[in-house]
Write an enzyme that holds these catalytic residues in place. Structure first.
Site, mmCIF file in Angstrom:
data_model
loop_
_atom_site.group_PDB
_atom_site.id
_atom_site.type_symbol
_atom_site.label_atom_id
_atom_site.label_comp_id
_atom_site.label_asym_id
_atom_site.label_seq_id
_atom_site.Cartn_x
_atom_site.Cartn_y
_atom_site.Cartn_z
ATOM 1 N N CYS A 59 0.837 -1.202 0.000
ATOM 2 C CA CYS A 59 0.000 0.000 0.000
ATOM 3 C C CYS A 59 0.870 1.250 0.000
ATOM 4 O O CYS A 59 1.859 1.343 0.728
ATOM 5 C CB CYS A 59 -0.916 0.005 1.221
ATOM 6 S SG CYS A 59 -2.032 1.424 1.272
ATOM 7 N N CYS A 63 0.482 5.094 6.682
ATOM 8 C CA CYS A 63 -0.126 4.956 8.014
ATOM 9 C C CYS A 63 0.901 4.412 8.993
ATOM 10 O O CYS A 63 1.486 3.338 8.773
ATOM 11 C CB CYS A 63 -1.339 4.031 7.952
ATOM 12 S SG CYS A 63 -2.554 4.493 6.691
ATOM 13 N N CYS A 66 0.627 0.678 10.290
ATOM 14 C CA CYS A 66 0.296 -0.404 9.367
ATOM 15 C C CYS A 66 1.525 -1.130 8.834
ATOM 16 O O CYS A 66 2.426 -0.515 8.249
ATOM 17 C CB CYS A 66 -0.537 0.131 8.202
ATOM 18 S SG CYS A 66 -1.135 -1.178 7.112
ATOM 19 N N CYS A 103 -15.781 -9.889 6.287
ATOM 20 C CA CYS A 103 -15.160 -8.624 5.905
ATOM 21 C C CYS A 103 -13.936 -8.917 5.039
ATOM 22 O O CYS A 103 -13.151 -9.812 5.351
ATOM 23 C CB CYS A 103 -14.732 -7.842 7.133
ATOM 24 S SG CYS A 103 -16.062 -7.595 8.335
ATOM 25 N N CYS A 134 -18.860 -6.915 4.175
ATOM 26 C CA CYS A 134 -18.169 -5.654 4.428
ATOM 27 C C CYS A 134 -16.871 -5.667 3.632
ATOM 28 O O CYS A 134 -16.242 -6.726 3.482
ATOM 29 C CB CYS A 134 -17.879 -5.476 5.920
ATOM 30 S SG CYS A 134 -17.058 -3.901 6.333
ATOM 31 N N CYS A 194 -19.104 1.678 7.992
ATOM 32 C CA CYS A 194 -18.364 1.067 9.100
ATOM 33 C C CYS A 194 -17.132 1.935 9.302
ATOM 34 O O CYS A 194 -16.267 2.009 8.421
ATOM 35 C CB CYS A 194 -17.978 -0.369 8.746
ATOM 36 S SG CYS A 194 -16.874 -1.168 9.946
ATOM 37 N N ARG A 272 -17.645 -2.718 17.603
ATOM 38 C CA ARG A 272 -16.864 -3.923 17.332
ATOM 39 C C ARG A 272 -15.532 -3.902 18.080
ATOM 40 O O ARG A 272 -14.716 -3.007 17.888
ATOM 41 C CB ARG A 272 -16.635 -4.068 15.825
ATOM 42 C CG ARG A 272 -17.948 -4.091 15.057
ATOM 43 C CD ARG A 272 -17.787 -4.449 13.590
ATOM 44 N NE ARG A 272 -19.072 -4.312 12.909
ATOM 45 C CZ ARG A 272 -20.051 -5.226 12.942
ATOM 46 N NH1 ARG A 272 -19.871 -6.356 13.604
ATOM 47 N NH2 ARG A 272 -21.194 -5.012 12.314
#
Length: 350
Positions: A59, A63, A66, A103, A134, A194, A272
């Site tokens: 990616c 972040c 991450c 998900c 999701c 979400c 969650r």
């Protein structure tokens, strides 16, 4: 601020009101959250969800938490998008193990148009199994959001991560406004939102107040609010920064407070209990359920991070007297019943 449990959601919360909730005596806060929870959700029932990485690593975002970022030295190797049938096989296994929500996450800044046909087939296939669907694919355009809506996607996950004030200390390759724009695109397409975030990233309580305030004052509360505890991964900015400091793990009481305030301010949302559970005691998790958390992710892994595991969760549920929630019992799924309008559009086009 009233002492009575809320019966209808509010969208005009102030930061001062949310800060006052955080400041309540712990037992009073959890009691109020439990009252709100019981007014809107089945008590002693928790939804089992499964999260699968359908495209790992590579990616372009930076972040700080991450391991899948190209900016991290975490050892996670980039993979291609999984084959549709392989994803559907994993979904069927999850359903057999009791999950009612599946998900799918891809490590992208945003999906390419060439990837959308496979993504659409995954959504349709999982939905045909009777599971709640999701996806989290990064930022979406209005057209991509509409495609997912027409495929019947129930929820789109796009976390705001932290408070607006702290956002650029965690991520620099996009802004909070970029996040909110995708949430707006998703809502406009008729997909349930979400959106949650991560605590334990070295933020202050004021940041946690700002994080919840941002979600609780959206035009619609997210149908699903994941609350994650940071899992410090070696090779990531935050993982290396916080690995051997007290900031690396949020205080358990403060984590439960965050769950409770999310429940009170967003009474209809599924809250969650997400990443970080593998390092939480059973009693901390029990307090989270008491404070209004009513969904967990099962299995041994969440994307690339470790997770508690099915056997441990089953044993914990047995000791606590909690039963897995059936999909028809979730308020969120009732709300998601508006989603077939996308399918109707497809039918009328045929």
């Amino acid at each position: 601020m009233t002492n009575a449990p809320l019966t209808e959601p509010r969208y005009d919360w102030t930061r001062e009101e949310i800060a006052a909730l955080f400041d309540l005596p712990f037992t009073e806060l959890v009691f109020r959250a439990a009252e709100v929870h019981r007014a809107h959700h089945p008590h002693n029932e928790v939804q089992l969800s499964t999260l699968l990485s359908i495209k790992t690593g590579g990616c372009q975002e930076d972040c700080g938490y991450c391991s899948q970022s190209v900016h991290a030295d975490s050892g996670v190797k980039a993979t291609k998008l999984m084959d549709v049938q392989a994803v559907l096989q994993r979904a069927a296994q999850a359903a057999d193990q009791g999950s009612t929500r599946f998900c799918m996450g891809a490590a992208w800044r945003n999906p390419k148009d060439r990837d959308m046909p496979a993504i659409i087939e995954m959504v349709k296939g999982v939905r045909s199994m009777g599971m709640e669907t999701c996806m989290t694919l990064g930022m979406l355009t209005p057209a991509q959001s509409q495609m997912l809506a027409e495929a019947g996607l129930d929820y789109y996950n796009h976390n705001i991560d932290t408070s607006p004030e702290r956002y650029d200390q965690v991520i620099t390759t996009r802004t909070m406004d970029d996040r909110l724009e995708t949430l707006s695109n998703v809502r406009s397409a008729g997909i349930n939102v979400c959106s949650g975030g991560i605590v334990g990233m070295g933020e202050t309580r004021e940041d946690r107040v700002g994080f919840i305030h941002t979600l609780a004052t959206l035009p619609e509360h997210p149908g699903s609010v994941p609350v994650n505890a940071l899992v410090p991964v070696k090779g990531t900015v935050l993982g290396d920064m916080l690995a051997d400091t007290p900031l690396a793990k949020i205080d358990d009481v403060e984590f439960v407070r965050t769950v409770a305030v999310a429940r009170i301010t967003m009474p209809h949302s599924m809250v969650r209990l997400s990443a970080g559970r593998e390092s939480m005691s059973e009693m901390t998790q029990a307090m989270c359920f008491m404070a209004g958390a009513n969904s967990i992710f099962t299995g041994d892994k969440l994307l690339t991070a470790p997770n508690a595991g099915d056997d441990n969760d089953a044993a914990m549920f047995a000791r606590l007297g909690i039963k897995p929630m059936a999909i028809s019992e979730t308020d969120a799924q009732v709300e998601a019943s508006r989603m077939p309008k996308g399918c109707v559009k497809l039918e009328t086009m045929e």
